[in-house]
Each structure stands twice: as structure tokens, then as C-alpha cells.
Design a protein around this motif. Structure first.
Motif, mmCIF file in Angstrom:
data_model
loop_
_atom_site.group_PDB
_atom_site.id
_atom_site.type_symbol
_atom_site.label_atom_id
_atom_site.label_comp_id
_atom_site.label_asym_id
_atom_site.label_seq_id
_atom_site.Cartn_x
_atom_site.Cartn_y
_atom_site.Cartn_z
ATOM 1 N N ALA A 24 86.652 85.151 18.201
ATOM 2 C CA ALA A 24 85.938 83.878 18.262
ATOM 3 C C ALA A 24 85.527 83.341 16.901
ATOM 4 C CB ALA A 24 84.701 84.020 19.146
ATOM 5 N N PHE A 25 85.263 84.241 15.945
ATOM 6 C CA PHE A 25 84.670 83.792 14.686
ATOM 7 C C PHE A 25 85.376 84.398 13.477
ATOM 8 C CE2 PHE A 25 81.137 83.443 17.772
ATOM 9 C CZ PHE A 25 80.976 82.064 17.708
ATOM 10 N N ILE A 26 85.040 83.870 12.336
ATOM 11 C CA ILE A 26 85.730 84.203 11.101
ATOM 12 C C ILE A 26 85.606 85.672 10.714
ATOM 13 C CG2 ILE A 26 83.799 83.626 9.579
ATOM 14 C CD1 ILE A 26 85.911 82.368 7.689
ATOM 15 N N ASP A 27 84.586 86.357 11.193
ATOM 16 C CA ASP A 27 84.402 87.771 10.824
ATOM 17 C C ASP A 27 85.031 88.721 11.835
ATOM 18 O OD1 ASP A 27 82.607 87.203 12.825
ATOM 19 O OD2 ASP A 27 80.920 88.267 11.921
ATOM 20 N N ALA A 28 85.945 88.215 12.669
ATOM 21 C CA ALA A 28 86.524 89.021 13.750
ATOM 22 C C ALA A 28 87.342 90.209 13.236
ATOM 23 C CB ALA A 28 87.395 88.148 14.652
ATOM 24 N N HIS A 29 87.806 90.158 11.977
ATOM 25 C CA HIS A 29 88.564 91.274 11.406
ATOM 26 C C HIS A 29 87.736 92.082 10.410
ATOM 27 C CE1 HIS A 29 92.762 89.249 12.166
ATOM 28 N NE2 HIS A 29 92.122 89.561 13.286
ATOM 29 N N THR A 30 86.566 91.581 10.052
ATOM 30 C CA THR A 30 85.759 92.231 9.030
ATOM 31 C C THR A 30 85.169 93.534 9.557
ATOM 32 O OG1 THR A 30 85.191 90.051 8.124
ATOM 33 C CG2 THR A 30 83.839 91.925 7.423
ATOM 34 N N PRO A 31 85.383 94.660 8.869
ATOM 35 C CA PRO A 31 84.811 95.929 9.341
ATOM 36 C C PRO A 31 83.312 95.831 9.570
ATOM 37 C CG PRO A 31 86.356 96.318 7.546
ATOM 38 C CD PRO A 31 86.181 94.825 7.646
ATOM 39 N N SER A 76 77.763 88.400 11.622
ATOM 40 C CA SER A 76 77.519 88.079 10.217
ATOM 41 C C SER A 76 76.580 86.889 10.033
ATOM 42 C CB SER A 76 78.850 87.799 9.522
ATOM 43 O OG SER A 76 79.720 88.903 9.640
ATOM 44 N N LEU A 77 76.056 86.771 8.818
ATOM 45 C CA LEU A 77 75.062 85.742 8.495
ATOM 46 C C LEU A 77 75.647 84.339 8.631
ATOM 47 C CD1 LEU A 77 73.450 87.480 5.409
ATOM 48 C CD2 LEU A 77 72.241 86.884 7.530
ATOM 49 N N HIS A 78 74.937 83.513 9.404
ATOM 50 C CA HIS A 78 75.361 82.142 9.641
ATOM 51 C C HIS A 78 74.132 81.288 9.944
ATOM 52 C CE1 HIS A 78 74.917 83.884 13.642
ATOM 53 N NE2 HIS A 78 74.758 82.654 14.115
ATOM 54 N N SER A 79 74.351 79.986 10.064
ATOM 55 C CA SER A 79 73.245 79.081 10.382
ATOM 56 C C SER A 79 73.723 78.039 11.384
ATOM 57 C CB SER A 79 72.733 78.394 9.106
ATOM 58 O OG SER A 79 71.587 77.613 9.382
ATOM 59 N N HIS A 80 72.745 77.368 12.025
ATOM 60 C CA HIS A 80 73.042 76.318 13.000
ATOM 61 C C HIS A 80 72.193 75.081 12.720
ATOM 62 C CE1 HIS A 80 75.595 78.599 15.781
ATOM 63 N NE2 HIS A 80 74.790 79.619 15.584
ATOM 64 N N ARG A 81 72.723 73.929 13.151
ATOM 65 C CA ARG A 81 72.009 72.655 12.988
ATOM 66 C C ARG A 81 71.102 72.340 14.177
ATOM 67 N NH1 ARG A 81 77.299 72.302 11.594
ATOM 68 N NH2 ARG A 81 77.785 71.730 9.432
ATOM 69 N N ILE A 154 82.761 84.102 4.484
ATOM 70 C CA ILE A 154 84.071 83.455 4.389
ATOM 71 C C ILE A 154 84.966 84.207 3.408
ATOM 72 C CG2 ILE A 154 85.260 81.334 3.692
ATOM 73 C CD1 ILE A 154 82.867 79.752 4.731
ATOM 74 N N GLU A 155 84.374 84.655 2.295
ATOM 75 C CA GLU A 155 85.152 85.380 1.295
ATOM 76 C C GLU A 155 85.611 86.741 1.823
ATOM 77 O OE1 GLU A 155 82.210 85.148 -1.812
ATOM 78 O OE2 GLU A 155 83.378 83.620 -2.886
ATOM 79 N N ASP A 156 84.717 87.453 2.519
ATOM 80 C CA ASP A 156 85.090 88.747 3.096
ATOM 81 C C ASP A 156 86.189 88.587 4.130
ATOM 82 O OD1 ASP A 156 83.198 89.969 1.535
ATOM 83 O OD2 ASP A 156 81.716 90.230 3.130
ATOM 84 N N ALA A 157 86.089 87.537 4.948
ATOM 85 C CA ALA A 157 87.066 87.323 6.009
ATOM 86 C C ALA A 157 88.466 87.077 5.439
ATOM 87 C CB ALA A 157 86.633 86.141 6.874
ATOM 88 N N LYS A 158 88.522 86.344 4.345
ATOM 89 C CA LYS A 158 89.822 86.051 3.721
ATOM 90 C C LYS A 158 90.515 87.339 3.302
ATOM 91 C CE LYS A 158 91.935 83.020 0.262
ATOM 92 N NZ LYS A 158 91.671 82.063 -0.846
ATOM 93 N N ASP A 159 89.738 88.325 2.838
ATOM 94 C CA ASP A 159 90.302 89.614 2.437
ATOM 95 C C ASP A 159 90.906 90.367 3.623
ATOM 96 O OD1 ASP A 159 89.503 89.138 -0.166
ATOM 97 O OD2 ASP A 159 87.636 90.275 0.013
ATOM 98 N N HIS A 160 90.494 89.970 4.851
ATOM 99 C CA HIS A 160 90.984 90.646 6.050
ATOM 100 C C HIS A 160 91.876 89.741 6.905
ATOM 101 C CE1 HIS A 160 88.530 94.211 5.301
ATOM 102 N NE2 HIS A 160 87.574 93.389 4.940
ATOM 103 N N GLY A 161 92.370 88.649 6.294
ATOM 104 C CA GLY A 161 93.417 87.865 6.928
ATOM 105 C C GLY A 161 92.995 86.624 7.682
ATOM 106 N N LEU A 162 91.699 86.326 7.754
ATOM 107 C CA LEU A 162 91.261 85.147 8.506
ATOM 108 C C LEU A 162 90.799 84.043 7.563
ATOM 109 C CD1 LEU A 162 89.345 86.616 11.580
ATOM 110 C CD2 LEU A 162 91.562 85.488 11.558
ATOM 111 N N ASP A 172 95.003 83.010 11.315
ATOM 112 C CA ASP A 172 95.171 84.432 11.054
ATOM 113 C C ASP A 172 96.443 84.645 10.234
ATOM 114 O OD1 ASP A 172 95.405 87.179 11.069
ATOM 115 O OD2 ASP A 172 94.877 87.404 13.188
ATOM 116 N N THR A 173 96.272 84.922 8.957
ATOM 117 C CA THR A 173 97.433 85.100 8.089
ATOM 118 C C THR A 173 98.209 86.369 8.447
ATOM 119 O OG1 THR A 173 96.114 86.257 6.407
ATOM 120 C CG2 THR A 173 96.318 83.868 6.200
ATOM 121 N N LYS A 174 97.539 87.339 9.092
ATOM 122 C CA LYS A 174 98.225 88.560 9.516
ATOM 123 C C LYS A 174 99.230 88.283 10.629
ATOM 124 C CE LYS A 174 94.698 91.943 8.172
ATOM 125 N NZ LYS A 174 93.795 93.021 8.648
ATOM 126 N N LYS A 175 99.049 87.145 11.313
ATOM 127 C CA LYS A 175 99.988 86.747 12.368
ATOM 128 C C LYS A 175 100.962 85.683 11.865
ATOM 129 C CE LYS A 175 96.891 87.711 16.271
ATOM 130 N NZ LYS A 175 96.189 87.124 17.435
#
Length: 323
Positions: A24-31, A76-81, A154-162, A172-175
Motif C-alpha cells: 500500500a505504501f512507499i515503505d512496503a519493501h523497507t526492512p 514509517s514517519l508520515h503526516s496528514h492534512r 522516500i530515500e530509504d524506499a528508493k534503495d529497496h526498489g520503490l 516498483d523498479t524490482k518489477k
């Protein structure tokens, strides 16, 4: 107003029939975050994935969702409006907030509710011993238009393909996926923009935004405990009001509400009867009752019984109301 049994059942989402999304979210691949499950129960919520299943698409001015996580899994850390309200259905959860998650933290037990203020970075972690579930209420029909992520997420997620596009969609760059032509990556918040996100002291958060289940149960013995609202325990006007009901909170006679009402069962079983049928709601079940329907609501069995009742108010969804 008459609603058939079949039509009403379409407005009930059973806990055992919830369909999770694990991307669902950008941290879906982040350990540390890659085992979480997201559920959208009423409305599209804030999911960034095309895989997300939506149980009831029509919104009553707010969204209902849930997050399920095994032990030690975190969001992971996020915010809402707009408003993000959680209550713990199962397990033991640690909520933390601030630019780096260091401004404060609070542990919530089953039944506790947290009206997280808008405009602060927040995250949460299952610190229990079993799979846990938290139920969510998100302000606005569009749930505030999406999630604002802390830059490091966002930076961590990019390292894991999202990669998150500026259109709010995940790739998903892994796909073998890549950003479509004309779509740029979601820009990171600048240092100037980050200064607008407060490091709210823990004293303020616990005092103004957290309510404990057994306190609410005590308050609800003879009338609904007003949890979130202009004159409630947690004072806010997020576009909805929240009450806790237990045995004795409301008469067993039928009543009518001219506003949208969502019932979210915490403990026990509740019998909902209306002109056209009846149903029993179990813990974790969510029911969207339409305006103008005459209905009665009462515990169906002896023992502990509680549910959160969410009612639309017509107030505009937006930033946390400071009163």
C-alpha cells in the motif's frame, strides 16, 4: 425508510472478510516495515497502490481503514492534512512522532484511542507478542489527499526498489516498473518546509489527544461517552464525532439519525435491527448505517460490550481544531 437484509449486509464489512494490501505504501519493501498490511474499509483512504481493495467506496465525509502488523513491524514517519484517528483493536502499540520520531511516544492498549494532530510526523509499531490491528478514521472524503512522507522514508524506499511519483502512485523498479512519461518523482520536503512540522511535546499529546478505554467505559455506563467532538473529551472538529457505547449507553428502543453513522465494534456482539432485517456485529466489524434509517442497537450477549460510533457532522475536514 426500508432497507432489505441483502442491501444492509452490503454495508457491513466483517473483520474476517477484510482484504489486505501488502504494497500500500512507499515503505512496503523497507526492512522493518515490509510485513505490514493495509485495509481500506470505507472510502479509498490514502493507499498509494493500485492493488488496494476498497470494501465500500461511498464515503460519509470520512474514511475508515485499518492497519495490521506482526510484532516489531512499524509504519514509517508520515503526516496528514486531515484527521487520523486510531483505536487499538488487537495488541499493544507504540506511537511516536517528530521529524525523526524522537519528539515523544505513547503506548496504547486495546480499546485506547488516539486523535493524532495534523501536521506532525507520526509512526507506529506493534510492540505486542501477536499480530495486532488498529482501526483508523481519516478526515475528508479524499482522506486529505494522500500522505506526506518524511524525506528519509522516500530515500530509504528508493534503495529497496520503490519510487513514489508526484501523482501519488507507487512504482516498483524490482518489477521493471518506471515513472510514466511526464511524471516526476515526489519531491522531498525542503528544510524550510520541514520547519513547519512541529515537535509537539509528549505532555501536550497525551493530555489533549489520547483517551484510555477503561476511562471511556466508566463514562459510558449511562450515556454515550463523547470521545472526539467540539464538546468531547478530545476537543476537535474533524468532520465527524466519535462516541464509545457500552451496555446501558443508549436505550434499546429504535432511534433515527439524520446523519451518516458508522459502527465499529470493539468488544462483544451487538444486535442491530432495522425495518427490513437484523444482524449481529462482532469485534472488528464495521457497519455504515445510512441517514434516516430507524434502527435499534443493543448488546446481543452478556459480558463486556463496547463499540465506537462515528457520526458525520458536516464540518469541513482540515487541520486539527485548537478550540
Amino acid at each position: 425508510m426500508h432497507i432489505s437484509q441483502t442491501e444492509m449486509e452490503k454495508r457491513i464489512v466483517r473483520y474476517g472478510e477484510l482484504k489486505p494490501c501488502r504494497t500500500a505504501f512507499i515503505d512496503a519493501h523497507t526492512p522493518g516495515s515490509n510485513q505490514k498490511e493495509n485495509f481500506t474499509i470505507i472510502g479509498g483512504g490514502v493507499s498509494e497502490s493500485a492493488d488496494q481493495h476498497v470494501h465500500i467506496k461511498d464515503t460519509p465525509g470520512f474514511n475508515i481503514g485499518a492497519a495490521g502488523q506482526p510484532p516489531k513491524c512499524r509504519n514509517s514517519l508520515h503526516s496528514h492534512r486531515t484527521a487520523e484517528v486510531f483505536f487499538v483493536l488487537k495488541g499493544r502499540w507504540r506511537f511516536f512522532w517528530g521529524r525523526w520520531g524522537k519528539a515523544g511516544e505513547v503506548v496504547l492498549e486495546e480499546g485506547d484511542i488516539f486523535n493524532i494532530p495534523t501536521g506532525i510526523f507520526r509512526g507506529f509499531e506493534n510492540i505486542g507478542t501477536d499480530y495486532g490491528m488498529i482501526m483508523a478514521i481519516l478526515g475528508g472524503d479524499d482522506a486529505g489527499g494522500g500522505v506526506i512522507w518524511a524525506p528519509q522514508v522516500i530515500e530509504d524506499a528508493k534503495d529497496h526498489g520503490l519510487v513514489l511519483g508526484e501523482n501519488g502512485k507507487l512504482y516498483d523498479t524490482k518489477k521493471g516498473q518506471s515513472l510514466p512519461d511526464g511524471i516526476k518523482p515526489m519531491p522531498l520536503l525542503t528544510e524550510e518546509e520541514l520547519r513547519a512540522f512541529p515537535e509537539t511535546p509528549v505532555q501536550d499529546v497525551v493530555r489533549d489527544y489520547v483517551a484510555r478505554y477503561w476511562d471511556l467505559m466508566a463514562l459510558a455506563q449511562k450515556a454515550p461517552a463523547k470521545v472526539i467532538g467540539e464538546k468531547a473529551l478530545l476537543r476537535d472538529k474533524p468532520g465527524f464525532e466519535v462516541e464509545l457505547l457500552t451496555r446501558g449507553s443508549i436505550p434499546e428502543e429504535a432511534y433515527v439519525n439524520e446523519r451518516h453513522e458508522v459502527l465499529m465494534v470493539m468488544r462483544g456482539h451487538w444486535k442491530l435491527a432495522w425495518d427490513g432485517g437484523q444482524s449481529v456485529l462482532a469485534p472488528g466489524d464495521t457497519c455504515a448505517v445510512p441517514p434516516g434509517l430507524k434502527r435499534s442497537l443493543a448488546p446481543a450477549m452478556t459480558g463486556e460490550a463496547s463499540l465506537y460510533r462515528v457520526v458525520s457532522t458536516g464540518d469541513q475536514a482540515g487541520q486539527t481544531w485548537r478550540g
